[in-house]
Design a protein around this motif. Structure first.
Motif, PDB file in Angstrom:
ATOM      1  N   HIS A  17       4.132   2.156   0.186  1.00  0.00           N
ATOM      2  CA  HIS A  17       5.473   2.721   0.163  1.00  0.00           C
ATOM      3  C   HIS A  17       6.561   1.652   0.212  1.00  0.00           C
ATOM      4  N   GLU A  18       6.126   0.396   0.250  1.00  0.00           N
ATOM      5  CA  GLU A  18       7.046  -0.727   0.132  1.00  0.00           C
ATOM      6  C   GLU A  18       6.319  -1.868  -0.564  1.00  0.00           C
ATOM      7  N   ASN A  19       7.082  -2.787  -1.130  1.00  0.00           N
ATOM      8  CA  ASN A  19       6.487  -3.933  -1.806  1.00  0.00           C
ATOM      9  C   ASN A  19       6.082  -4.953  -0.752  1.00  0.00           C
ATOM     10  N   VAL A  20       4.788  -5.006  -0.467  1.00  0.00           N
ATOM     11  CA  VAL A  20       4.294  -5.898   0.586  1.00  0.00           C
ATOM     12  C   VAL A  20       3.887  -7.258   0.044  1.00  0.00           C
ATOM     13  N   GLY A  21       4.073  -7.465  -1.267  1.00  0.00           N
ATOM     14  CA  GLY A  21       3.716  -8.740  -1.866  1.00  0.00           C
ATOM     15  C   GLY A  21       2.299  -8.733  -2.419  1.00  0.00           C
ATOM     16  N   PHE A  22       1.999  -9.753  -3.200  1.00  0.00           N
ATOM     17  CA  PHE A  22       0.713  -9.835  -3.885  1.00  0.00           C
ATOM     18  C   PHE A  22      -0.445 -10.038  -2.911  1.00  0.00           C
ATOM     19  N   THR A  43     -21.824  -1.974  -4.907  1.00  0.00           N
ATOM     20  CA  THR A  43     -21.775  -1.905  -6.365  1.00  0.00           C
ATOM     21  C   THR A  43     -21.941  -3.307  -6.944  1.00  0.00           C
ATOM     22  N   ASP A  44     -22.125  -3.372  -8.266  1.00  0.00           N
ATOM     23  CA  ASP A  44     -22.254  -4.674  -8.913  1.00  0.00           C
ATOM     24  C   ASP A  44     -20.963  -5.473  -8.814  1.00  0.00           C
ATOM     25  N   ILE A  45     -19.834  -4.800  -9.048  1.00  0.00           N
ATOM     26  CA  ILE A  45     -18.554  -5.512  -9.083  1.00  0.00           C
ATOM     27  C   ILE A  45     -17.415  -4.602  -8.639  1.00  0.00           C
ATOM     28  N   SER A  46     -16.526  -5.159  -7.864  1.00  0.00           N
ATOM     29  CA  SER A  46     -15.286  -4.480  -7.478  1.00  0.00           C
ATOM     30  C   SER A  46     -14.123  -5.182  -8.167  1.00  0.00           C
ATOM     31  N   VAL A  47     -13.218  -4.397  -8.742  1.00  0.00           N
ATOM     32  CA  VAL A  47     -12.043  -4.942  -9.412  1.00  0.00           C
ATOM     33  C   VAL A  47     -10.804  -4.515  -8.637  1.00  0.00           C
ATOM     34  N   VAL A  48      -9.960  -5.485  -8.301  1.00  0.00           N
ATOM     35  CA  VAL A  48      -8.747  -5.218  -7.536  1.00  0.00           C
ATOM     36  C   VAL A  48      -7.539  -5.622  -8.369  1.00  0.00           C
ATOM     37  N   ILE A  49      -6.633  -4.674  -8.581  1.00  0.00           N
ATOM     38  CA  ILE A  49      -5.425  -4.911  -9.377  1.00  0.00           C
ATOM     39  C   ILE A  49      -4.208  -4.508  -8.553  1.00  0.00           C
ATOM     40  N   VAL A  50      -3.244  -5.392  -8.467  1.00  0.00           N
ATOM     41  CA  VAL A  50      -1.969  -5.075  -7.821  1.00  0.00           C
ATOM     42  C   VAL A  50      -0.943  -4.787  -8.915  1.00  0.00           C
ATOM     43  N   SER A  51      -0.301  -3.635  -8.853  1.00  0.00           N
ATOM     44  CA  SER A  51       0.651  -3.249  -9.900  1.00  0.00           C
ATOM     45  C   SER A  51       2.061  -3.122  -9.337  1.00  0.00           C
ATOM     46  N   TYR A  52       3.023  -3.405 -10.211  1.00  0.00           N
ATOM     47  CA  TYR A  52       4.436  -3.242  -9.847  1.00  0.00           C
ATOM     48  C   TYR A  52       5.249  -3.022 -11.124  1.00  0.00           C
ATOM     49  N   LYS A  53       5.612  -1.780 -11.373  1.00  0.00           N
ATOM     50  CA  LYS A  53       6.479  -1.406 -12.488  1.00  0.00           C
ATOM     51  C   LYS A  53       5.935  -1.863 -13.847  1.00  0.00           C
ATOM     52  N   GLN A  94      -0.818  -9.466   0.469  1.00  0.00           N
ATOM     53  CA  GLN A  94      -1.140  -8.364   1.368  1.00  0.00           C
ATOM     54  C   GLN A  94      -1.645  -7.150   0.616  1.00  0.00           C
ATOM     55  N   ALA A  95      -1.111  -6.896  -0.577  1.00  0.00           N
ATOM     56  CA  ALA A  95      -1.576  -5.758  -1.375  1.00  0.00           C
ATOM     57  C   ALA A  95      -3.044  -5.940  -1.761  1.00  0.00           C
ATOM     58  N   GLU A 107     -16.916 -15.182   4.320  1.00  0.00           N
ATOM     59  CA  GLU A 107     -16.989 -16.466   5.017  1.00  0.00           C
ATOM     60  C   GLU A 107     -15.632 -17.149   5.136  1.00  0.00           C
ATOM     61  N   VAL A 108     -14.870 -17.182   4.040  1.00  0.00           N
ATOM     62  CA  VAL A 108     -13.625 -17.970   4.034  1.00  0.00           C
ATOM     63  C   VAL A 108     -12.382 -17.130   4.299  1.00  0.00           C
ATOM     64  N   GLY A 109     -12.500 -15.803   4.227  1.00  0.00           N
ATOM     65  CA  GLY A 109     -11.344 -14.950   4.448  1.00  0.00           C
ATOM     66  C   GLY A 109     -10.684 -14.524   3.149  1.00  0.00           C
ATOM     67  N   VAL A 110      -9.627 -13.745   3.285  1.00  0.00           N
ATOM     68  CA  VAL A 110      -8.927 -13.185   2.133  1.00  0.00           C
ATOM     69  C   VAL A 110      -7.651 -13.990   1.868  1.00  0.00           C
ATOM     70  N   PHE A 111      -6.715 -13.413   1.120  1.00  0.00           N
ATOM     71  CA  PHE A 111      -5.467 -14.104   0.812  1.00  0.00           C
ATOM     72  C   PHE A 111      -4.630 -14.289   2.068  1.00  0.00           C
ATOM     73  N   ASP A 112      -3.953 -15.414   2.142  1.00  0.00           N
ATOM     74  CA  ASP A 112      -3.046 -15.689   3.263  1.00  0.00           C
ATOM     75  C   ASP A 112      -1.764 -14.896   3.045  1.00  0.00           C
ATOM     76  N   PRO A 113      -1.460 -13.919   3.904  1.00  0.00           N
ATOM     77  CA  PRO A 113      -0.269 -13.087   3.707  1.00  0.00           C
ATOM     78  C   PRO A 113       1.049 -13.830   3.875  1.00  0.00           C
ATOM     79  N   SER A 114       0.984 -15.101   4.297  1.00  0.00           N
ATOM     80  CA  SER A 114       2.218 -15.894   4.389  1.00  0.00           C
ATOM     81  C   SER A 114       2.844 -16.093   3.014  1.00  0.00           C
ATOM     82  N   TYR A 115       2.005 -16.034   1.971  1.00  0.00           N
ATOM     83  CA  TYR A 115       2.495 -16.148   0.598  1.00  0.00           C
ATOM     84  C   TYR A 115       2.839 -14.748   0.093  1.00  0.00           C
TER      85      TYR A 115
END
Length: 393
Positions: A67-72, A6-16, A74-75, A193-201
């Motif tokens: 089913h659990e809050n895995v953080g920004f 697709t032209d663009i993918s949008v990713v949103i992490v939601s919490y309450k 990893q989500a 090429e560079v990878g995704v978010f570091d799940p350590s954060y």
């Protein structure tokens, strides 16, 4: 990328934050016109009915139920492993984008295909520019001037205010090594090429880490587009709480250990860690004081509202739902001439030119409450203090 990208993918992490997320999705739908898009909402165990509601009313959105809050980090990574867009946009749930937004983001990479990540000018719900829209690399000197507040004495200096890239005005188009995870776009091929978010954060710092990697890996580096506006209400998806402040400063320690510590000796690194912890203590005290002030503040009285819309049906709907106060209908095309100070709130129809309303908010900042109305969800809210106050839904 595969041929069916697709032209663009949008990713949103939601919490309450279902209410503001609905408004955000309504503006995204308008911005999707003329483009092929896939939108992902990853819910971090909100337990407020977000998943069921979105699946029932927003069928065009791919909803991922954690089913659990895995953080920004990893989500986001869960959705990034699935998305198909040539361009990927990370977006916070408490955001409002103008109709031109997606086309401008996609167009940027068509014009500058060697870009790293791209960020835009973010404004809060009171019309105030958010300085974290563009940032420099947080080395020891830059971080010292930020933590001690010295940057405030020389806000336009590249030496003292490199943290906020102070030498470039907020309306400029310029290079900015670090961008905000509230709105960060990049090519899918760059991510490969560079990878995704570091799940350590878990929360905070992950955007600094990823945007820095993209800045280093790309030929042209990261761009800040000060000519493209959006609203980031800020504080709704991450309210003012001590644990969030601790997460921010803990993320700074993690980033320093990963990128800065190898450049310095043990004594220097220890002093950096001490400085970050001192910054946390100052921020913690400030948080306690601000929360005490907020608890004493009474909600503003909203008895006179200006509703900016050119759609007669929307005008009737808004006036009918807004009970207990006076509603003055204003032509959205003439919003620039409206004096916000005579109203308790100025509410804008998202079907109109949101870009023009953002510029209006900047000029009238702190003279009134500002808000939005969506005919799709039949809801309206204003931004007050550190959150959104529903007018009706």
């Amino acid at each position: 990328m595969e041929n069916n990208a697709t032209d663009i993918s949008v990713v949103i992490v939601s919490y309450k934050c279902l209410d503001v997320l609905r408004m955000s999705l309504d503006t995204l739908r308008l911005s999707m016109e003329g483009l092929s898009c896939d939108v992902y909402v990853v819910d971090n165990a909100s337990e407020d009915g977000t998943v069921a509601f979105l699946r029932e009313h927003y069928g065009w959105v791919t909803v991922i139920d954690n089913h659990e809050n895995v953080g920004f980090s990893q989500a986001n990574n869960i959705a990034l492993a699935q998305c198909r867009g040539r361009v990927v946009l990370i977006l916070n749930p408490d955001t409002i984008v103008p109709r031109i937004f997606f086309k401008e983001i996609v167009g940027h990479f068509a014009t500058y295909p060697r870009s790293g990540a791209v960020g835009v000018q973010m404004t809060n719900g009171r019309g105030v520019f958010l300085k974290e829209s563009k940032r420099g690399y947080p080395d020891i000197k830059t971080s010292l001037f930020k933590l001690t507040g010295l940057w405030r004495l020389f806000p336009s200096s590249p030496f003292f205010n490199n943290y906020y890239v102070g030498q470039h005005p907020k309306t400029s188009v310029c290079k900015a090594p670090v961008l905000s995870g509230a709105c960060m776009a990049f090519l899918h091929t760059t991510m490969d090429e560079v990878g995704v978010f570091d799940p350590s954060y878990f929360m905070y710092g992950e955007d600094i880490d990823l945007s820095w990697r993209m800045n280093e890996a790309s030929e042209d580096g990261n761009y800040y587009r000060g000519d493209l506006n959006m609203i980031h209400f800020k504080g709704i998806s991450t309210p003012r709480r001590m644990k969030y402040i601790y997460s921010f400063y803990d993320a700074m320690i993690l980033f320093a250990r990963k990128y800065e510590n190898p450049k310095h000796n043990v004594v220097t690194n220890a002093l950096v860690a001490l400085g970050v912890r001192a910054g946390f203590l100052v921020a913690a005290v400030k948080c306690v004081l601000l929360r005490a002030i907020e608890r004493k503040q009474k909600p503003a009285t909203i008895s006179r509202v200006a509703f900016a819309s050119c759609n007669k049906e929307h005008q009737i709907d808004f006036a009918g739902r807004m009970t207990g106060g006076q509603v003055d209908v204003v032509d959205a095309n003439d919003i620039s001439a409206l004096d916000a100070s005579i109203y308790d709130a100025v509410v804008f129809d998202i079907d109109e030119d949101i870009e023009a309303f953002i510029e209006y908010m900047k000029r009238q900042s702190n003279r009134s409450l500002f808000g939005f109305y969506s005919s799709v969800s039949g809801m309206s809210f204003v931004y007050e203090g550190n959150g959104c106050r529903m007018l009706f839904k």
